[in-house]
Design a protein around this motif. Structure first.
Motif, short mmCIF file in Angstrom:
data_model
loop_
_atom_site.label_atom_id
_atom_site.label_comp_id
_atom_site.label_asym_id
_atom_site.label_seq_id
_atom_site.Cartn_x
_atom_site.Cartn_y
_atom_site.Cartn_z
N THR A 68 0.85 -1.18 0.00
CA THR A 68 0.00 0.00 0.00
C THR A 68 0.89 1.23 0.00
O THR A 68 1.62 1.49 0.96
CB THR A 68 -0.91 0.02 1.24
OG1 THR A 68 -1.68 -1.18 1.27
CG2 THR A 68 -1.84 1.21 1.20
N LEU A 78 -2.47 0.36 -4.42
CA LEU A 78 -1.92 -0.98 -4.23
C LEU A 78 -0.98 -1.31 -5.39
O LEU A 78 -1.40 -1.25 -6.56
CB LEU A 78 -3.05 -2.02 -4.17
CG LEU A 78 -4.07 -1.84 -3.04
CD1 LEU A 78 -5.15 -2.92 -3.13
CD2 LEU A 78 -3.38 -1.90 -1.68
N GLN A 133 -7.87 -9.46 11.92
CA GLN A 133 -8.93 -9.54 10.92
C GLN A 133 -9.93 -8.39 11.04
O GLN A 133 -10.45 -7.89 10.03
CB GLN A 133 -9.66 -10.88 11.03
CG GLN A 133 -8.80 -12.07 10.62
CD GLN A 133 -9.56 -13.37 10.62
OE1 GLN A 133 -10.73 -13.40 10.98
NE2 GLN A 133 -8.91 -14.45 10.22
N ALA A 189 -8.25 -5.36 9.66
CA ALA A 189 -8.01 -5.59 8.24
C ALA A 189 -9.30 -5.40 7.44
O ALA A 189 -9.31 -4.81 6.35
CB ALA A 189 -7.45 -6.99 8.02
N LEU A 228 -8.00 -4.12 3.96
CA LEU A 228 -6.67 -4.70 3.69
C LEU A 228 -6.59 -6.11 4.29
O LEU A 228 -5.95 -6.32 5.33
CB LEU A 228 -5.56 -3.82 4.27
CG LEU A 228 -5.42 -2.42 3.67
CD1 LEU A 228 -4.47 -1.58 4.50
CD2 LEU A 228 -4.95 -2.51 2.23
N PRO A 229 -7.25 -7.08 3.69
CA PRO A 229 -7.21 -8.44 4.24
C PRO A 229 -5.82 -9.07 4.10
O PRO A 229 -5.05 -8.72 3.19
CB PRO A 229 -8.24 -9.19 3.38
CG PRO A 229 -8.28 -8.43 2.09
CD PRO A 229 -8.06 -6.99 2.45
N HIS A 230 -5.50 -9.97 5.02
CA HIS A 230 -4.24 -10.72 5.02
C HIS A 230 -3.02 -9.78 5.01
O HIS A 230 -2.07 -10.00 4.26
CB HIS A 230 -4.16 -11.66 3.81
CG HIS A 230 -5.45 -12.31 3.44
ND1 HIS A 230 -6.25 -12.98 4.35
CD2 HIS A 230 -6.12 -12.35 2.24
CE1 HIS A 230 -7.33 -13.44 3.73
NE2 HIS A 230 -7.28 -13.07 2.46
N SER A 231 -3.08 -8.74 5.84
CA SER A 231 -2.01 -7.74 5.81
C SER A 231 -1.19 -7.75 7.10
O SER A 231 -1.64 -8.21 8.15
CB SER A 231 -2.60 -6.33 5.61
OG SER A 231 -3.26 -6.25 4.37
N GLN A 275 0.36 -6.81 1.86
CA GLN A 275 -0.83 -7.66 1.78
C GLN A 275 -0.48 -8.96 1.05
O GLN A 275 0.08 -8.93 -0.05
CB GLN A 275 -1.95 -6.93 1.05
CG GLN A 275 -3.27 -7.68 1.01
CD GLN A 275 -4.35 -6.85 0.34
OE1 GLN A 275 -4.19 -5.65 0.16
NE2 GLN A 275 -5.45 -7.48 -0.03
N GLU A 293 -4.35 -15.84 4.02
CA GLU A 293 -3.93 -15.82 5.42
C GLU A 293 -2.77 -16.78 5.66
O GLU A 293 -1.87 -16.50 6.46
CB GLU A 293 -5.11 -16.18 6.32
CG GLU A 293 -4.89 -15.88 7.80
CD GLU A 293 -4.82 -14.39 8.10
OE1 GLU A 293 -4.23 -14.03 9.15
OE2 GLU A 293 -5.33 -13.58 7.29
N LYS A 320 0.42 -15.17 4.46
CA LYS A 320 0.79 -14.13 5.43
C LYS A 320 1.48 -14.75 6.64
O LYS A 320 2.53 -14.25 7.11
CB LYS A 320 -0.47 -13.37 5.86
CG LYS A 320 -0.26 -12.47 7.09
CD LYS A 320 -1.60 -11.95 7.57
CE LYS A 320 -1.52 -11.40 8.98
NZ LYS A 320 -2.81 -10.89 9.46
#
Length: 527
Positions: free
Chosen positions: A383, A388, A454, A457, A462-465, A484, A488, A491
């Motif tokens: 980011t 992105l 989560q 996020a 911003l999932p899995h960050s 990111q 998961e 990550k």
């Protein structure tokens, strides 16, 4: 008179310099060269530079001169039709050892019946089971030698050699494909014949005089088997890459297809046969321990266990060498693909007039990664300025590199495909991808890792960050990177790898602090 003395002194000085030059240089004097013998001098330093440079890897000659041609006209080239014409009349030499060929598919009972031996399962059940484990070692070695090694040697390697004698496929490097295959065949053949003599002696089929089983196995695995298999296995990954690079060639494909159609191959392909020595090495400890379990004498069982442990150690040593070699080759390729931006391009606030930029010329950074271990690498999303962007991250044993990827337009595989998706680093380097380093390397002893749960996020989109923070020597945050991952699981792997690398480096620093060196130095956090 004075002038003549001066000329004489000057002449002697010149003679001394020439003498010293001859002493400290390699004198090249080869027949058929376009220079007079003894006139060409290549200093030791220059020879070392040539050997160590990238030019040593090319197909061009290292020498700055060419040999006088002994043939008139253009060199002959071999076509696919020439190869097919030769192969249509080529014959594969029969290598079968009749004794080994007969015993290869025998059970122990069939072997004893063939030899008219009085030993049987009913007379000594425990001893017979022990003999069966020894017989399994023998017959499996027969299959390995007769159906794999000799097929590689006589069908593939010998045919390639004969083709090269007829000026076909002369540019194919046989060593890169088959390595020390001839040595493997000799070692396996000698081991089989010695083991057969020991088996016959143990079953009282022949008179004594041969070494004991323990002596034979100890000597074979210590002196020859493990050593030559390690040499082969170290070349295995190179052989596969070389084989893949030759696949598009029609002439090489014609040769391989002809060999694979041979009845001796038993429908196995060249790639299947090349892996056989690796599989054989990993099976030896199991076979040796099976024999040890059936031994009635404790000292013999312990001796066999020690031999099995030695083979295990050889396999572990090989794995370490393979990993080191793979890392070395990958880092060597990566070194040329990394782009280190100067400070005025990296930081827009740094205004440097054109006439002063030469004063800040970047020092070469080749040594920065040359002696490092690449622990983990992969694609992430960064980011940056509410955007992105795709980045590629490299985790070394002392620092982290976050890079932007740039593909070579000339080698692009088309807009309809995403060339960076599911593409390994080796393939990306082969495709001409370059990696521009963002900001600067983040030393692991200055790195702080923060997980984004989560809930946060999801609320921030911003999932899995996770966050990588770069601190200076005063523990001030001078850089923050929100990264990111694709999932998961990916990550968690990244965070685990980074945390493990940080822990290992801090432990190493606590035992022996890094110090400044003239060639390589990273500032320690202890300063």
């Amino acid at each position: 008179m004075g002038r003549s003395i001066h000329q004489l002194t000057e002449k002697e000085s010149c003679h001394d310099r020439l003498y010293q030059r001859r002493r400290s240089s390699v004198v090249v004097s080869l027949p058929g060269l376009d220079v007079s013998p003894g006139d060409l001098f290549v200093s030791n330093g220059a020879a070392d530079l040539l050997n160590d440079s990238n030019f040593a890897d090319t197909k061009k000659s290292k020498w700055p001169f060419s040999r006088r041609s002994t043939s008139k006209g253009k060199p002959q080239t071999c076509t696919v039709s020439d190869i097919e014409k030769y192969l249509s009349t080529a014959q594969i030499q029969d290598w079968r050892n009749l004794e080994l060929q007969r015993y290869k598919d025998y059970s122990l009972a069939e072997f004893l019946q063939d030899q008219s031996s009085q030993v049987s399962a009913s007379s000594d059940p425990q001893g017979f089971k022990r003999q069966e484990t020894i017989w399994e070692l023998f017959t499996s070695e027969c299959v390995y030698f007769m159906d794999q090694l000799m097929v590689l040697k006589e069908v593939f390697s010998a045919t390639l050699t004969n083709l090269q004698v007829t000026n076909c496929l002369t540019d194919i490097d046989s060593w890169r494909l088959f390595a020390n295959l001839n040595e493997l065949c000799l070692v396996s053949s000698g081991f089989l014949n010695s083991l057969l003599r020991v088996i016959k002696n143990m079953l009282e089929i022949t008179e004594g005089g041969s070494p004991t089983l323990l002596d034979l196995l100890g000597k074979a695995f210590q002196e020859s088997i493990c050593h030559c298999l390690q040499t082969y296995c170290l070349n295995y990954s190179t052989a596969l890459l070389y084989l893949d690079s030759l696949k598009p060639r029609e002439d090489f494909g014609t040769y391989v297809k002809w060999c694979e159609r041979s009845k001796q191959c038993r429908r196995l392909h060249l790639r299947d046969l090349l892996v056989a020595p690796l599989q054989r090495l990993t099976r030896y400890p199991l076979l040796l321990r099976n024999i040890a379990k059936r031994c009635q004498k404790e000292d013999e069982a312990r001796g066999l266990e020690l031999i099995a442990e030695q083979v295990d150690k050889s396999i572990c040593d090989l794995e370490g060498k393979v990993k080191w070699l793979d890392n070395y080759q990958k880092v060597k390729q990566l070194r040329d693909a990394l782009v280190w931006l100067p400070v005025w391009e990296r930081d827009k606030r740094a205004f440097i007039p054109e006439n002063l930029k030469h004063l800040l010329k970047a020092v070469t950074l080749d040594n920065l990664i040359s002696h490092r271990s690449l622990l983990h690498e992969g694609k992430l999303v960064l980011t940056e300025n509410a955007k992105l962007i795709d980045v590629y991250m490299f985790l070394f044993d002392e620092f982290l590199l976050i890079t932007k990827m740039k593909r070579n337009k000339k080698r692009s595989i088309g807009p309809e495909q995403n060339p960076l998706k599911n593409l390994e680093l080796d393939q990306m380097l082969k495709e001409g991808c370059t990696f521009t380093v963002l900001d600067q390397p983040i030393s692991l002893d200055r790195l702080q890792l923060r997980n984004i749960d989560q809930l946060n996020a999801s609320s921030s989109g911003l999932p899995h960050s996770f966050i990588v923070m770069h601190q200076n020597r005063y523990q001030q945050c001078i850089g923050a990177f929100i990264l990111q991952a694709a999932s998961e699981a990916v990550k968690r792997v990244w965070m685990s790898k980074i945390e493990g690398a940080v822990t290992a480096l801090l432990k190493q620093d606590s035992q022996q602090a890094r110090v400044k060196s003239s060639s390589l130095w990273l500032e320690s956090s202890q300063i």
